[in-house]
Design an enzyme around this catalytic site. Structure first.
Site, PDB file in Angstrom:
ATOM      1  N   LYS A 143      76.878   9.470   8.262  1.00  0.00           N
ATOM      2  CA  LYS A 143      77.844  10.050   9.182  1.00  0.00           C
ATOM      3  C   LYS A 143      78.036   9.087  10.345  1.00  0.00           C
ATOM      4  CE  LYS A 143      78.762  14.138  11.937  1.00  0.00           C
ATOM      5  NZ  LYS A 143      78.300  15.496  12.239  1.00  0.00           N
ATOM      6  N   ARG A 201      85.715  19.117  17.512  1.00  0.00           N
ATOM      7  CA  ARG A 201      84.939  19.484  18.707  1.00  0.00           C
ATOM      8  C   ARG A 201      85.762  20.393  19.613  1.00  0.00           C
ATOM      9  NH1 ARG A 201      82.162  13.549  19.830  1.00  0.00           N
ATOM     10  NH2 ARG A 201      81.119  13.438  17.811  1.00  0.00           N
ATOM     11  N   LYS A 220      77.492  10.354  20.632  1.00  0.00           N
ATOM     12  CA  LYS A 220      76.443  10.597  19.630  1.00  0.00           C
ATOM     13  C   LYS A 220      75.946   9.307  18.988  1.00  0.00           C
ATOM     14  CE  LYS A 220      78.013  15.325  18.716  1.00  0.00           C
ATOM     15  NZ  LYS A 220      78.267  16.370  17.693  1.00  0.00           N
ATOM     16  N   GLU A 239      70.480   4.618   4.414  1.00  0.00           N
ATOM     17  CA  GLU A 239      70.450   6.060   4.684  1.00  0.00           C
ATOM     18  C   GLU A 239      70.512   6.862   3.389  1.00  0.00           C
ATOM     19  OE1 GLU A 239      69.906   7.846   7.230  1.00  0.00           O
ATOM     20  OE2 GLU A 239      70.436   6.768   9.049  1.00  0.00           O
ATOM     21  N   LYS A 274      81.063  10.334   5.777  1.00  0.00           N
ATOM     22  CA  LYS A 274      81.965  11.020   6.703  1.00  0.00           C
ATOM     23  C   LYS A 274      82.240  10.121   7.901  1.00  0.00           C
ATOM     24  CE  LYS A 274      81.845  15.042   9.665  1.00  0.00           C
ATOM     25  NZ  LYS A 274      81.074  16.183  10.090  1.00  0.00           N
ATOM     26  N   SER A 331      88.627  16.244  10.649  1.00  0.00           N
ATOM     27  CA  SER A 331      89.673  16.883  11.453  1.00  0.00           C
ATOM     28  C   SER A 331      90.717  15.890  11.977  1.00  0.00           C
ATOM     29  CB  SER A 331      89.039  17.648  12.615  1.00  0.00           C
ATOM     30  OG  SER A 331      88.287  16.779  13.449  1.00  0.00           O
ATOM     31  N   TYR A 383      90.498  19.931   5.095  1.00  0.00           N
ATOM     32  CA  TYR A 383      91.262  21.071   5.627  1.00  0.00           C
ATOM     33  C   TYR A 383      92.547  21.279   4.828  1.00  0.00           C
ATOM     34  CZ  TYR A 383      87.892  20.297   9.282  1.00  0.00           C
ATOM     35  OH  TYR A 383      86.707  20.141   9.939  1.00  0.00           O
TER      36      TYR A 383
END
Ligand code: PBG
Length: 342
Positions: free
Chosen positions: A200, A210, A232, A248, A263, A289, A328
């Site tokens: 991610k 968010r 982040k 990862e 992602k 998003s 979405y």
């Protein structure tokens, strides 16, 4: 008339008719591989989300209706994200493992009314955390890895108790997949899968999400004497890195992840491809998003044919190697595919 070129190879022959093109198509986008992310809130009515035209925060009735629509269109599952009331957020994010909280109630209701629906829950503290981070923030402003993993285990077991089929850690703490597996097994949930957000990125494309959840990290100094990181980047990955993504993925596969996710999707097709080459388990990708919002805005401005552009983008993500796509656009895409989009 021009003399024909003496060509042995004419790749255009197989593009001549729709039937031929259909026959030799390498990637088939179907509703089977789609997951619809859905937002829930603690209200009776569905509430529009300005940043994500066409998406809403569902009340539980609306959620069941939307999930039923997904199933009817052949979309197997939904991924749930809660908008938590500000009064329930805390520095310890304890609401994340409240058995009577919004997500456990939503999961239980979905599994009762639509037992065949695949219900995926997000394991991360941000919607519940007063600091807006996926992990617990110390007084010194560090996101505390190991304390967070313990909290995530409580959250995942709570979600499993409610009936989740897949718990999906999106927090990017080190060691959480192994810890979650052990916690789930110890609690008797050996059948609950872990869909790891293994790769991610610290992406600008999460902005509308968010806004939808009111879950952005709270930039410092929010509270006297405390410094809260405003982004982040100490836990999500640097967008410049791909080799690190493979590391990862290897760690999460070793630790027992049932699938691994990349992602966002569109800006990271090379990463999806490389992950698919090394993973012996399904690869998922999240068309996030911001990617959705860009397509919506371009379509609304008349700059793109929305249907063609969306199906092209999702096909590209599948072609790169994603077995499962969170988007979405899942219901629109399923509808367009059912109509026989070419
Ligand atoms: C947080 C989480 C995020 C998304 C899914 N889970 C946002 C973030 O990391 O800040 C983003 C999804 C999207 O943008 O559609 N645990």
């Amino acid at each position: 008339m021009t003399e024909p070129l003496e060509l042995l190879q004419r790749p255009r022959r197989l593009r001549r008719t729709a039937g031929l093109r259909r026959l030799v198509r390498e990637t088939r986008l179907t509703a089977d591989r789609l997951v619809l992310p859905v937002f829930v809130h603690d209200g009776a009515e569905d509430e529009p989300i300005d940043a994500l035209p066409g998406q809403v925060r569902h009340g539980l009735d609306g959620l069941v209706a939307k999930a039923g629509e997904a199933l009817a269109l052949g979309v197997p599952g939904v991924a749930l994200f809660p908008k938590v009331d500000a009064g329930l957020k805390s520095r310890g994010a304890e609401e994340a493992w409240n058995d009577n909280g919004l997500i456990p109630r939503a999961v239980a209701r979905l599994k009762r009314e639509l037992p065949e629906l695949v219900v995926i829950t997000d394991v991360a503290l941000d919607p519940y955390n007063a600091d807006g981070h996926d992990g617990l923030v110390t007084d010194a402003g560090e996101v505390d890895n190991d304390a967070t993993v313990a909290a995530l285990c409580k959250q995942a077991v709570c979600q499993a108790r409610a009936g989740a089929d897949v718990v999906a850690p999106s927090d990017m703490m080190d060691g959480r997949v192994a810890a979650l597996r052990e916690a789930l097994d110890d609690a008797g949930f050996t059948g609950v899968a872990i869909g790891s957000y293994a790769v991610k990125y610290a992406s600008a494309f999460y902005g509308p999400f968010r806004a939808a959840l009111d879950s952005a990290p709270v930039a410092s100094p929010a509270q006297a004497g405390r410094v809260i990181p405003g982004d982040k980047r100490t836990y999500q990955m640097d967008p410049a890195n791909a080799r690190e993504a493979l590391r990862e993925v290897e760690l999460d596969l070793d630790d027992g992840a049932d699938w691994v996710m990349v992602k966002p999707a569109g800006p990271y097709l090379d990463v999806i491809h490389r992950v698919a080459e090394i993973s012996d388990r399904p690869v998922a990708a999240y068309h996030v998003s911001g990617e959705y919002a860009m397509l919506k805005a371009a379509a609304a401005a008349g700059a793109l044919d929305e249907r063609a552009a969306v199906l092209e983008q999702l096909t590209g993500i599948a072609r790169a190697g994603a077995d499962v796509i969170f988007t979405y656009y899942a219901l629109d895409a399923a509808r367009w595919l059912a109509e026989g989009a070419s």
